[in-house]
Design an enzyme around this catalytic site. Structure first.
Site, short mmCIF file in Angstrom:
data_model
loop_
_atom_site.label_atom_id
_atom_site.label_comp_id
_atom_site.label_asym_id
_atom_site.label_seq_id
_atom_site.Cartn_x
_atom_site.Cartn_y
_atom_site.Cartn_z
N GLU A 270 0.80 -1.21 0.00
CA GLU A 270 0.00 0.00 0.00
C GLU A 270 0.85 1.27 0.00
OE1 GLU A 270 -2.99 2.61 -0.12
OE2 GLU A 270 -3.33 0.44 -0.21
N THR A 312 -6.05 1.54 -5.88
CA THR A 312 -5.51 0.22 -5.52
C THR A 312 -6.06 -0.87 -6.42
OG1 THR A 312 -5.16 0.82 -3.19
CG2 THR A 312 -5.44 -1.52 -3.69
N HIS A 427 -1.76 2.64 4.46
CA HIS A 427 -2.84 3.38 3.79
C HIS A 427 -2.95 4.81 4.29
CE1 HIS A 427 -6.78 4.28 2.09
NE2 HIS A 427 -6.72 3.14 1.42
N ASP A 486 1.44 -0.09 -4.94
CA ASP A 486 0.25 0.01 -5.78
C ASP A 486 0.05 1.40 -6.38
OD1 ASP A 486 -0.44 1.24 -3.39
OD2 ASP A 486 -2.35 0.19 -3.15
N HIS A 487 0.40 2.44 -5.62
CA HIS A 487 0.25 3.82 -6.11
C HIS A 487 1.05 4.74 -5.20
CE1 HIS A 487 -2.49 4.44 -2.73
NE2 HIS A 487 -3.16 3.36 -3.12
#
Length: 630
Positions: A270, A312, A427, A486-487
């Site tokens: 994450e 995500t 996150h 993921d980003h």
């Protein structure tokens, strides 16, 4: 004489003869000015438009914004006699929409669209992330509402007495429409429409026009378009993949089949960004475990984030399908019944069991349905975990430590398997780490950036313990292990400390180079190596397919281990190569090393060739084309 005066007063207050509605004119003018101001304010507040205020782009944007608001005022004038009430309600709705745009833009770097609004019911679990995006200046979106409320209350009776008949309202509306369309035509003629980039449309035509454009496009694509795969589209797809696979066959086969028969373990981490790898803060490594793995693995240090509205879920989608994200919204919602060629399906042919593991609700991002389409045998969600430790995501996400530990107990490791882990502790908004002293971030303590660093340091530690457990179980040397972010986790609006920490400038080129995620592939028997070929998340599938020896005919990505030239295409149409950056937002090509503007004509053909992949992906998604090609 006295009777005449009384009769005149009676005419005024009983409205036996319509008078000029001065109040209505003032109210309408204030409404138009207010909506235009809030729209323009949003664009400058969130850095879509820039100073100088009266640049050519900003002037035409202002004209277009005014045109849209005049059209809105004209429609409100026609369709309701109680204009004050309808204008007041419309003002509130526009304020809510603009604030939503601002919040969404700060996190996703794009404007909210109809598919996103449609899926807003799924945003409950990320409410803390949303709350962290508010700014004090957001009060400007609602500052005029009390004023209009008071005006509507005080003058409501007078407005009723001076209401215009339908015919006159239509005349007023027609005049407003003529002015609006005439002025918009001037603004429109000075700009080209961008096929891919929403921010470009907002920058040049205003936020109001964008929402009209988005609604029109949504209706066209979802209700008015022909979803049948036309013969010319089928031929286009066939020709594209024949040519792509012919080019692929002519390349080298480095590492081909080297991991055949081994387990596949993918960890999607994450919000893990590339810059933390091998970086230190106050003399300590931020990610010591990842740094160690980098030395033992194939490490790709030039991988750009390609996610769009699905965030995500887009990263998951690209990894497992090698298709690009949906143009609008999330593929996980819009195309969950499509036919796909995927990693789980290909490995199923080789006798593998496949697991998707994520310690959150199974309905979030529509994973329950989408994982069926992707072909996972088993989805292990929060329903299957003991929620015994909460770390990250505001303090109510299962810790990565517990997630990894419990996950390994749920996989049948006696047979070949593919396990797809999706972590949570890192996150946004990282507020869980606000008061934690797990890692010394020095002057960045209690800042957004400092909390992010702490979150990634914790995630790295949990990953390190996971790797040690794999070694104890004998899986480390019998598995192809893929780890990537993921980003990005630091949107530009909250990246002041990041730029300071790295000592880079706040410009387009330096910023885009920060939009990278780490990607490492560990394979037993393969020595550590850093590969700087430019790529993206869509390229992960082809590399895995090559190393594990299975088919990837319909993959849009490329094998970065066996390619002549690297490139990454972003969902907004921007293109990055080893040498240059084409920014779709301003239709400009930049030298990635010097930042100098290059002549677009020299790169136009190559850019269009790379952008073709977006068009092919869109046809596959929107027409469910892979089902029809077989």
């Amino acid at each position: 004489m006295k009777i005449s005066i009384e009769r005149a007063r009676s005419n005024i207050f009983t409205n036996t003869r319509p008078q000029l509605d001065v109040f209505g004119i003032i109210y309408t003018v204030l409404f138009v000015c207010s909506i235009v101001f809030k729209g323009v304010f949003l664009q400058f507040q969130n850095q879509i438009n820039f100073k100088p205020l009266f640049s050519t782009t900003n002037i035409f944007m202002f004209v277009a914004s005014m045109s849209f608001t005049l059209v809105l005022a004209a429609l409100l004038t026609v369709f309701h006699t109680k204009r004050r009430v309808l204008f007041f309600i419309s003002n509130i709705l526009m304020s809510v929409l603009l604030l939503s745009d601002a919040l969404y833009l700060r996190y996703y770097n794009t404007i909210i669209t109809i598919p996103v609004i449609y899926n807003a019911r799924y945003l409950g679990p990320v409410r803390e992330s949303i709350m962290s995006l508010f700014r004090f200046s957001d009060i400007f979106y609602f500052l005029d509402i009390p004023v209009f409320a008071v005006m509507s209350f005080i003058f409501s009776k007078r407005a009723e007495q001076n209401k215009l008949p339908l015919l006159k309202r239509c005349v007023v509306a027609a005049v407003l429409m003529v002015v609006a369309f005439g002025s918009f035509k001037i603004a429109y003629s000075k700009n080209d429409m961008s096929e891919y980039d929403n921010n470009y449309i907002v920058k040049n035509f205003g936020i109001g026009y964008f929402h009209y454009y988005d609604v029109k496009k949504y209706l066209k694509e979802n209700y008015l378009r022909d979803k049948k795969l036309r013969t010319e589209e089928k031929n286009e797809l066939t020709s594209f993949f024949e040519e792509k696979n012919k080019e692929k066959a002519a390349l080298s086969n480095r590492f081909k089949g080297i991991a055949k028969g081994k387990n596949l373990i993918i960890v999607q981490m994450e919000a893990l960004q590339h810059f933390v790898i091998n970086s230190k803060m106050n003399g300590r490594e931020i990610t010591p475990n990842l740094n160690k793995l980098v030395k033992e693995s194939l490490y790709f240090d030039n991988i750009y984030v390609q996610v769009a509205g699905g965030n995500t879920s887009d990263a998951e989608f690209m990894t497992n399908t090698s298709l690009y994200p949906a143009k609008e919204g999330a593929a996980y919602f819009r195309f969950a019944t499509n036919e796909y060629n995927t990693i789980p399906k290909e490995l199923k042919k080789e006798g593998y069991n496949s697991y998707a593991l994520h310690a959150y609700g199974p309905a979030f991002w529509n994973r329950t349905e989408m994982y069926k389409a992707i072909g996972f045998d088993t989805f292990i969600s929060s329903n299957d975990y003991v929620m015994d430790e909460y770390i990250g995501w505001g303090g109510w996400a299962l810790s990565d430590d517990s997630f990894f530990r419990q996950s390994l107990e749920k996989i049948d490791v006696t047979k070949p398997f593919y396990s797809f882990f999706i972590t949570l502790s890192g996150h946004h908004p990282y507020s869980y780490f606000e008061d934690k002293q797990t890692f010394d971030v020095g002057k960045y303590d209690r800042t957004y950036f400092g909390n992010y660093i702490k979150a990634q340091n914790y995630a790295d530690a949990a990953l390190g313990r996971f790797i040690e457990r794999l070694k104890e179980m004998g899986l480390y040397e019998n598995s192809l292990i893929v780890i990537y972010g993921d980003h990005t986790g630091l949107p530009k609006t909250q990246a002041k400390e990041l730029l300071e920490f790295l000592g880079v400038d706040d410009n387009k080129v330096d910023w885009i180079k920060l939009q990278k995620i780490p990607l490492l592939i560990h394979c037993p028997g393969v020595k550590g190596e850093t590969i700087s070929t430019t790529g993206g998340q869509v390229d992960i599938f082809p590399m895995i397919a090559n190393m594990m020896g299975f088919e990837n005919y319909y993959a849009l990505g490329k094998d970065l281990l066996n390619t002549e030239k690297g490139y990454a295409v972003l969902r907004n149409g921007s293109v990055l190569t080893d040498d240059y950056y084409y920014c779709s937002e301003d239709d400009t090509v930049y030298d990635l090393r010097s930042g100098e503007v290059l002549d677009k004509k020299d790169y136009e053909d190559e850019i269009q060739k790379y952008q073709k992949e977006l068009q092919i992906s869109d046809i596959i998604l929107e027409k469910d084309a892979l089902r029809k090609l077989k």
